[in-house]
Enzyme design. Structure first.
Site, mmCIF file in Angstrom:
data_model
loop_
_atom_site.group_PDB
_atom_site.id
_atom_site.type_symbol
_atom_site.label_atom_id
_atom_site.label_comp_id
_atom_site.label_asym_id
_atom_site.label_seq_id
_atom_site.Cartn_x
_atom_site.Cartn_y
_atom_site.Cartn_z
ATOM 1 N N HIS A 68 1.334 13.195 -1.840
ATOM 2 C CA HIS A 68 2.507 12.580 -2.542
ATOM 3 C C HIS A 68 3.018 13.075 -3.642
ATOM 4 C CE1 HIS A 68 1.825 8.491 -0.320
ATOM 5 N NE2 HIS A 68 0.684 9.202 -0.066
ATOM 6 N N LYS A 96 10.467 11.600 -14.617
ATOM 7 C CA LYS A 96 11.395 10.561 -14.296
ATOM 8 C C LYS A 96 12.690 10.319 -15.169
ATOM 9 C CE LYS A 96 7.592 7.978 -11.883
ATOM 10 N NZ LYS A 96 7.919 8.002 -10.489
ATOM 11 N N THR A 140 10.527 4.868 -4.165
ATOM 12 C CA THR A 140 10.415 3.753 -3.164
ATOM 13 C C THR A 140 11.288 2.681 -3.732
ATOM 14 O OG1 THR A 140 8.264 3.179 -3.803
ATOM 15 C CG2 THR A 140 8.673 3.960 -1.623
ATOM 16 N N LYS A 167 14.095 -0.138 -2.692
ATOM 17 C CA LYS A 167 14.424 -1.738 -2.958
ATOM 18 C C LYS A 167 15.496 -2.208 -3.807
ATOM 19 C CE LYS A 167 9.389 -1.184 -3.416
ATOM 20 N NZ LYS A 167 8.333 -0.880 -4.169
ATOM 21 N N LYS A 192 10.053 1.784 -13.157
ATOM 22 C CA LYS A 192 9.134 2.621 -12.930
ATOM 23 C C LYS A 192 8.027 3.126 -13.753
ATOM 24 C CE LYS A 192 12.596 5.145 -11.810
ATOM 25 N NZ LYS A 192 12.384 5.557 -10.080
ATOM 26 N N ARG A 193 6.852 3.848 -13.541
ATOM 27 C CA ARG A 193 6.067 4.547 -14.200
ATOM 28 C C ARG A 193 6.566 5.451 -15.344
ATOM 29 N NH1 ARG A 193 0.313 3.591 -14.030
ATOM 30 N NH2 ARG A 193 0.003 5.419 -15.367
#
Ligand code: 26V
Length: 859
Positions: free
Chosen positions: A405, A602, A704, A708, A596-597
């Site tokens: 992952h 990110k 993911t 969504k 998100k985290r």
């Protein structure tokens, strides 16, 4: 008429409350007897014995649970009691399906899948279970008659947050899909007393508090005290001479912990199939040392218990560095061993021996956290079941497969050899032998290639001798998969490059997916109703027909209804932002969300920089024709990840300044919603207009949340990273706002000695934004707060924030411009939903089943 309204809005009404009292005074007659076993042990499955699914029988069942299980009269019941009573009633229906299924499939079950994961990020289960059982309408009526709204009960359920983020949520979606596809499967993990911490923002700084999801009991689980496995730690290995002259090695652990099973049934869509999530709780074999207690040594008497039970106490919140603690290794071995012992016992019971294991089971390792399974399965087969080494190795490699992952080198797990030798001495021997045979084979095929040997060895020498768990998982697996096409390619080119040469074909791709039940039908009933009307109820079972929406994308009437659903969802989010973040927003504005985290890769920071740029521009020319924007941030930082916490603080500092500034009133709002979790996502996802998927290209394995949000009609602003690449293929890149460096370009830039000052020199906006943040405009109480942060953007700019800044702002500009053309925006939003059918986790799981597990799927 909307054909889909499972959780419509029905206020509590007085008549219902009166009814509840009447029912309390005169308890209802039992409707049909609960399933009982006949003397022959068969289940009497004729219809009179089955639980009725009418609203009145459900109402009676809830009332009975409230009365006899919880011991409360309705007049005293709080929302939490209604939730518990409702969940227990629903659970009865789940159990009934389970028993019926057991009865129907006894002896006919095919290969079993075992999904081993240290994390299952489940969230709430009431709506999912009710939705999948098809009982939503009946439940609403039942609760209304009791004077309770379905949301009163639903919102009282705590989130099961037994995971950090994407990896754990994926495991939860996969379990639901395996049940929906009727694949016989078990999820195995740890029943943490405390899941992911609760995040509080105090003056913009993240603070962590323990969460206590079990404090009022968990109505979904069944404790199985009789299902218990012994897990050893430490001790030593002794050799025992066998009569034939051979020797057998025996591990005599110095310490034992019991793993006790807790089962949560997982119902598939339309109640088709029920699987079990079996979570292990650590218990001391002896609860206390009575001799010590009687001597007055109360601490000592409990010491072993505390040590043993600490294993399942708390989820590691690590997302910033691989948890180096011994407790983490104990957790990993604990649940892996319990799972393997459990499945071996089932195998022996059903097949008579372990020899056919690989034909009968498939064991999927969710990341390397359960990678010790390779050595543990060998130990169990060789030491406990007396299987010869070579055969045991064939069985292990035939049964195990591994999902990677992340490629981030710092995220790849490895354990110091001395720690392994102390905690798992027998496993260390087994790993040495596996490694010796593996390296012999490599040497034979590639003589004199020391670099190759060092690279594929199970033992790394870089930071002291360490066991490389990714390499162990790789050699012990028949397939190794990545989670998006790009990620899998990069796996082949980077971390597993040499393995890919040695074992061509072993690495395969399985692009992630999401449960459409949870992430469309349950969280967005408005959109689901519209889709059912437009495409027919088949869309609920065959999401690929979403493509037919393309024909409606230009239809003004359909666009209007699509937009009306979005508007209602935005109003709900606006309420949440007001209540939980203290920010008032206009639902007409463009809702730009990044949830998100919090991680540097990110690039929440990039989004904050754009926010500042937009703010400065709006302030400079308030009368220009701006698109009103609401920036929504939510996410947790790992407790020890200071840079991530500083980024949260910056977002909050910017929010405070912007939201108070009258010159941008009605133009820009910024909200950081605290304590992001699955339930918050279920409100934000349906309400988003713009989805931020802006990771440094090559660094997000899949994502993911991207799926969504797009499924729910948000447009993506993003880089070509992870599964966003494949989303662009399915949706059409022209329906997204793609920008920035590609993964290859990022690699080149880094190699060329890129510095952020190079971007600053050519971008006035970037220079102004960095000057403002670095100069303390948003931190008047501490001018130096962001000095280091800005300095790192000007220097190395590892995450290419400065490098991508201008391209990102241009993409934001395109989004804001399109939003002003509402018909065009709506058309694009419809096209996004239309392109997302392929990203169902049912598709992912069907791919795993066919190509990795060798399990038939009926579709
Ligand atoms: C761990 C670490 C530890 C060291 C420093 C950086 C770092 C970054 C991330 C992680 C988490 C690794 C495992 C993980 O959660 N991966 C996520 O898996 C999701 C499901 O496949 C996928 O969608 C996300 O892109 C991926 O980050």
């Amino acid at each position: 008429m909307v054909a889909w309204a499972p959780w419509g809005v029905n206020g509590p009404h007085a008549a219902g409350r009166r009814m509840a009292h009447l029912l309390w005074i005169a308890p209802p007659r039992l409707l049909g007897s609960i399933l009982t076993r006949t003397r022959s042990g068969e289940l009497p499955l004729n219809t009179t014995d089955r639980l009725a699914t009418t609203s009145s029988s459900l109402r009676d069942l809830i009332l009975r649970k409230l009365t006899y299980t919880l011991g409360k009269p309705p007049s005293e019941a709080r929302d939490r009691d209604w939730f518990m009573a409702t969940a227990l009633a629903v659970r009865d229906h789940v159990v009934e399906r389970f028993l019926v299924q057991m009865h129907q499939t006894r002896g006919k079950e095919g290969k079993h899948v075992y999904y081993l994961s240290l994390e299952f990020l489940i969230g709430r289960l009431l709506r999912e279970n009710v939705g999948n059982l098809g009982l939503a309408e009946e439940l609403r009526t039942a609760l209304a008659e009791l004077g309770v709204t379905i949301d009163q009960a639903r919102l009282a359920e705590p989130d099961a947050a037994l995971g950090n983020g994407g990896l754990g949520r994926l495991a939860a979606c996969f379990l639901e899909s395996m049940s929906s596809l009727a694949i016989p499967a078990f999820g195995y993990g740890i029943r943490y007393d405390h899941g992911l911490f609760r995040q509080i923002l105090r003056d913009g700084w993240q603070q962590e508090f323990p969460e206590d999801w079990l404090s009022f009991g968990n109505p979904w689980e069944f404790a199985r005290p009789e299902i218990r496995h012994r897990i050893g730690f430490g001790g030593e290995v002794t050799a025992e001479a066998l009569p034939d002259g051979d020797e057998r090695l025996r591990w005599n652990p110095g310490e034992w912990v019991d793993a006790v099973a807790y089962d949560t049934p997982v119902v598939g869509w339309r109640g088709k199939h029920v699987n079990v999530l079996r979570l292990w709780r650590a218990r001391a074999p002896d609860p206390l040392r009575l001799d010590a207690f009687n001597r007055g040594d109360h601490h000592g008497a409990l010491a072993e218990q505390v040590r043993a039970e600490s294993i399942s106490k708390v989820l590691y919140p690590s997302d910033d560095s691989p948890a180096g603690q011994e407790l983490r290794l104990r957790q990993e071995y604990f649940f892996t061993s319990a799972a393997l012992q459990d499945l071996l016992r089932r195998q022996v019971r059903q097949a008579g021996s372990v020899n056919t294991l690989a034909e009968r089971v498939s064991i999927q390792l969710n990341d390397t956290h359960p990678a010790i399974a390779v050595a543990e399965l060998m130990r169990l087969l060789v030491d406990e079941h007396a299987v010869a080494w070579a055969e045991a190795w064939a069985i292990t490699r035939g049964a195990v497969s591994y999902t990677n992952h992340t490629l981030l080198p710092e995220a790849l797990e490895s354990w110091p050899v001395p720690l392994m030798e102390r905690l798992l001495p027998r496993h260390m021997q087994i790993i040495y032998r596996i490694n010796a045979e593996h390296l012999d084979a490599v040497r034979a095929a590639h003589p004199d290639d020391d670099r190759l040997l060092a690279s594929v060895s199970l033992i790394g020498e870089e930071h002291g001798r360490r066991v490389r768990m990714g390499n162990l998982a790789f050699v012990g697996s028949h397939h190794v998969n990545g989670v998006s096409a790009l990620h899998t390619d990069l796996m082949r080119q980077t971390v597993f490059r040499d393995f890919n040469t040695l074992f061509p074909g072993r690495i395969v791709n399985k692009t992630n997916g999401i449960s459409f039940r949870r992430w469309l039908m349950q969280c967005n009933p408005g959109l689901t109703g519209l889709l059912v009307e437009a495409l027919g109820p088949k869309v609920l079972d065959a999401p690929d027909i979403l493509v037919q929406l393309r024909d409606l994308a230009g239809d003004a009437a359909f666009q209007g209804r699509f937009a009306a659903v979005k508007r209602a969802n935005k109003e709900a989010l606006a309420t949440m932002l007001r209540e939980q973040a203290g920010v008032r927003v206009d639902p007409a504005a463009l809702f730009d969300v990044q949830i998100k985290r919090i991680h540097e890769y990110k690039r929440q920071l990039l989004n904050v920089l754009h926010t500042v740029a937009l703010y400065e521009a709006m302030r400079a020319q308030p009368m220009r024709d701006w698109t009103p924007v609401v920036k929504v941030f939510a996410g947790k930082a790992a407790p020890g990840y200071h840079r991530a916490k500083l980024i949260i603080k910056l977002a909050c500092d910017v929010a405070r300044v912007v939201n108070r500034d009258p010159s941008v009133r009605g133009l820009l709002k910024v909200a950081f919603l605290p304590n992001y979790n699955v339930s918050a996502a279920e409100v934000i996802v349906p309400a988003a207009d713009l989805s931020e998927q802006i990771s440094t290209a090559g660094m997000e394995a899949s994502g993911t949340g991207n799926m969504k949000l797009a499924l729910n009609g948000a447009l993506t602003i993003g880089t070509l990273d992870g599964a966003t690449v494949e989303m662009a293929e399915h949706i059409g890149a022209e329906q997204m706002f793609l920008f920035g460096l590609s993964a290859d370009e990022v690699t080149e830039r880094r190699a060329s000695g890129w510095r952020g000052t190079q971007a600053e020199a050519t971008s006035d906006t970037l220079a102004e934004v960095l000057a403002a943040i670095g100069g303390g405009v948003f931190s008047p109480d501490d001018h130096g707060r962001y000095g280091d942060l800005v300095a790192s953007l000007r220097a190395e700019d590892w995450f290419m924030v400065a490098a991508d800044f201008d391209a990102y702002c241009a993409a934001q500009q395109r989004a804001a411009t399109l939003y002003r053309d509402q018909p065009a925006w709506r058309r694009t939003a419809v096209l996004n939903t239309a392109g997302m059918g392929w990203f169902s986790s049912d598709r992912s799981i069907a791919d795993y089943a066919r190509e990795i597990w060798g399990v038939p799927v009926a579709t």
